[in-house]
Design an enzyme around this catalytic site. Structure first.
Site, PDB file in Angstrom:
ATOM      1  N   TYR A  25       0.691  -1.364   0.022  1.00 39.84           N
ATOM      2  CA  TYR A  25      -0.125  -0.088  -0.136  1.00 39.84           C
ATOM      3  C   TYR A  25       0.669   1.236  -0.262  1.00 39.84           C
ATOM      4  O   TYR A  25       0.436   2.160  -0.461  1.00 39.84           O
ATOM      5  CB  TYR A  25      -0.906   0.016   1.827  1.00 39.84           C
ATOM      6  N   ASP A  62     -11.828  -9.159   4.516  1.00 37.85           N
ATOM      7  CA  ASP A  62     -13.296  -9.847   3.591  1.00 37.85           C
ATOM      8  C   ASP A  62     -13.505 -11.058   3.925  1.00 37.85           C
ATOM      9  O   ASP A  62     -15.284 -11.220   4.203  1.00 37.85           O
ATOM     10  CB  ASP A  62     -13.108  -9.485   2.581  1.00 37.85           C
ATOM     11  N   ASP A 105      -6.124  -7.132   4.432  1.00 38.95           N
ATOM     12  CA  ASP A 105      -7.512  -6.377   3.552  1.00 38.95           C
ATOM     13  C   ASP A 105      -7.936  -7.631   3.483  1.00 38.95           C
ATOM     14  O   ASP A 105      -9.446  -7.899   3.207  1.00 38.95           O
ATOM     15  CB  ASP A 105      -6.696  -4.890   2.759  1.00 38.95           C
ATOM     16  N   ASP A 116      -2.454 -18.385   1.179  1.00 44.09           N
ATOM     17  CA  ASP A 116      -3.028 -19.585   0.446  1.00 44.09           C
ATOM     18  C   ASP A 116      -4.157 -19.898   1.315  1.00 44.09           C
ATOM     19  O   ASP A 116      -5.299 -20.345   1.216  1.00 44.09           O
ATOM     20  CB  ASP A 116      -2.618 -19.783  -0.720  1.00 44.09           C
ATOM     21  N   LYS A 149       3.248 -15.708   2.822  1.00 42.70           N
ATOM     22  CA  LYS A 149       3.733 -15.586   1.883  1.00 42.70           C
ATOM     23  C   LYS A 149       5.353 -16.153   1.968  1.00 42.70           C
ATOM     24  O   LYS A 149       6.050 -15.937   0.568  1.00 42.70           O
ATOM     25  CB  LYS A 149       3.612 -15.282   1.094  1.00 42.70           C
TER      26      LYS A 149
END
Ligand code: IPM
Ligand code: MG
Length: 367
Positions: A146, A255, A251, A227, A195
């Site tokens: 970001y 959700d 983020d 993942d 990751k």
């Protein structure tokens, strides 16, 4: 106690949901003898319309002058709104990222809890819904993709876009410490999500998190690839207590976590720095398609106000009174449209945004 709160209603459903949270806070003030001082300022699309920029110095100053900020949501429809014809740094989202950075809000706490009353709205298999879950996503908020350098330029005759994912040890350490500290007050487990099988930033993340973990021998630490985490969240969400992760993974995973609580309209959030100051906002967006229709779910914003009372003002009983009120309305069968799930109209009492606010106000009691 005098509570100075700067409000950023924002765009889309933002003004409607913030109005409900203010009503609830005013009732809390009445019942517990506090004084709420609200001041409204613009940010996002409405600020672009008024001042040509998504975030003004005046808004930053108003936020800094307050004890806490209560926010609705910002942004519009990215395919149709004229705000998205502006260059990226002038769009509504740039305002939100700008204020997070300006206030140093590096820790974003997003609790995802399945209310037993919302089991039917949970899209997971019945076993998972019956078991329930109660997790807290600790998302790093001022680093990573970001805030890394980004540009688009022609390389070898074709347009090439670059975004950089940067993390410094110090940025990882301070968010990891926050995660272990809150885990101590919960079920004493941290799952750190990265990751590390691909990214250097994730390998550094793991190393620093392991160092921090040595100071918290009472808290269990596990690493999980992002993942796999996305998959585990829908397979067996009860395994998660504190989920520690970087900005973009947080983020996306938040959700997903909010949706399994029955609706994205249930998830509050707190964005904190190292002081008691915080910015509190629902995790969901501005839902421009339903704005102004009085059908939005105000609960995520109301629960964000409860987090504000708890984290900034140390008013635990007052925060409990809001959370109890939420439980009560759900128990009594009131639902906004998003919470109806596959239920028949007759099963629940369907209410609008304003009515849900009123019902919550009526249920704020002295504990
Ligand atoms: C969120 C939102 C923001 C983010 C957007 C609006 C920039 O999705 O708070 O989760 O990505 O952080
Ligand atoms: Mg998001």
């Amino acid at each position: 106690m005098k509570l100075n709160i700067t409000c950023i209603p924002g765009d889309g459903i933002g003004p409607e949901i913030v109005a409900q949270a203010k009503k609830v806070l005013n009732k809390v003030a009445l019942v517990y003898d506090h004084e709420m001082n609200f001041r409204d300022v613009l940010m996002g699309g409405c600020s672009i319309d008024a001042y040509g920029v998504p975030l003004t110095q005046e808004t930053i100053d108003a936020a800094k002058a307050a004890d806490a900020v209560l926010m609705g949501s910002i942004g519009g429809n990215t395919s149709t709104s004229p705000w998205y014809k502006l260059e990226p740094s002038k769009r509504p989202e740039a305002g939100l990222l700008g204020i997070r950075k300006a206030l140093g809000l590096f820790a974003n706490l997003r609790p995802a809890y399945l209310y037993p009353q919302l089991k039917e709205a949970c899209p997971l298999k019945e076993e998972a819904a019956v078991k329930g879950f109660d997790m807290l996503i600790m998302r790093e908020l001022t680093g990573g993709l970001y805030f890394g350098e980004r540009y688009t330029k022609e390389v070898d005759g074709e347009l090439t876009a670059t975004d950089t994912l940067v993390y410094k040890e110090s940025e990882i350490r301070r968010i990891a410490i926050k995660a272990f500290e809150v885990a101590r007050k919960r079920r004493k487990s941290v799952i750190s999500v990265d990751k590390a099988n691909v990214l250097d930033s994730s390998r550094l993340w793991r190393k620093v998190v392991e160092e921090v973990a040595k100071d918290y021998p009472d808290v269990a630490l596990e690493h999980m690839l992002v993942d796999n985490c996305a998959m585990q969240l829908v397979r067996d969400p009860a395994q998660f207590d504190v989920v520690l992760t970087e900005n973009m993974f947080g983020d996306i995973l938040s959700d997903e976590a909010s949706m399994i609580t029955g609706s994205i309209g249930m998830l509050p959030s707190a964005s904190l720095n190292d002081s008691s100051f915080g910015l509190y906002e629902p995790s969901h967006g501005s839902a421009p398609d339903i704005a102004g229709k009085d059908i939005a779910n105000p609960i995520a914003t109301v629960l964000s106000a409860a987090m504000m009372l708890r984290y900034t003002f140390n008013l635990d009983k007052e925060a409990d009174s809001i959370e109890n009120a939420v439980r009560k309305v759900l128990e009594e069968g009131y639902r906004t449209t998003d919470l109806m799930g596959s239920a028949n109209e007759g099963e629940f009492k369907k209410v609008g945004c304003r009515e849900m606010g009123d019902l919550l106000v009526e249920r704020i009691l002295y504990l």
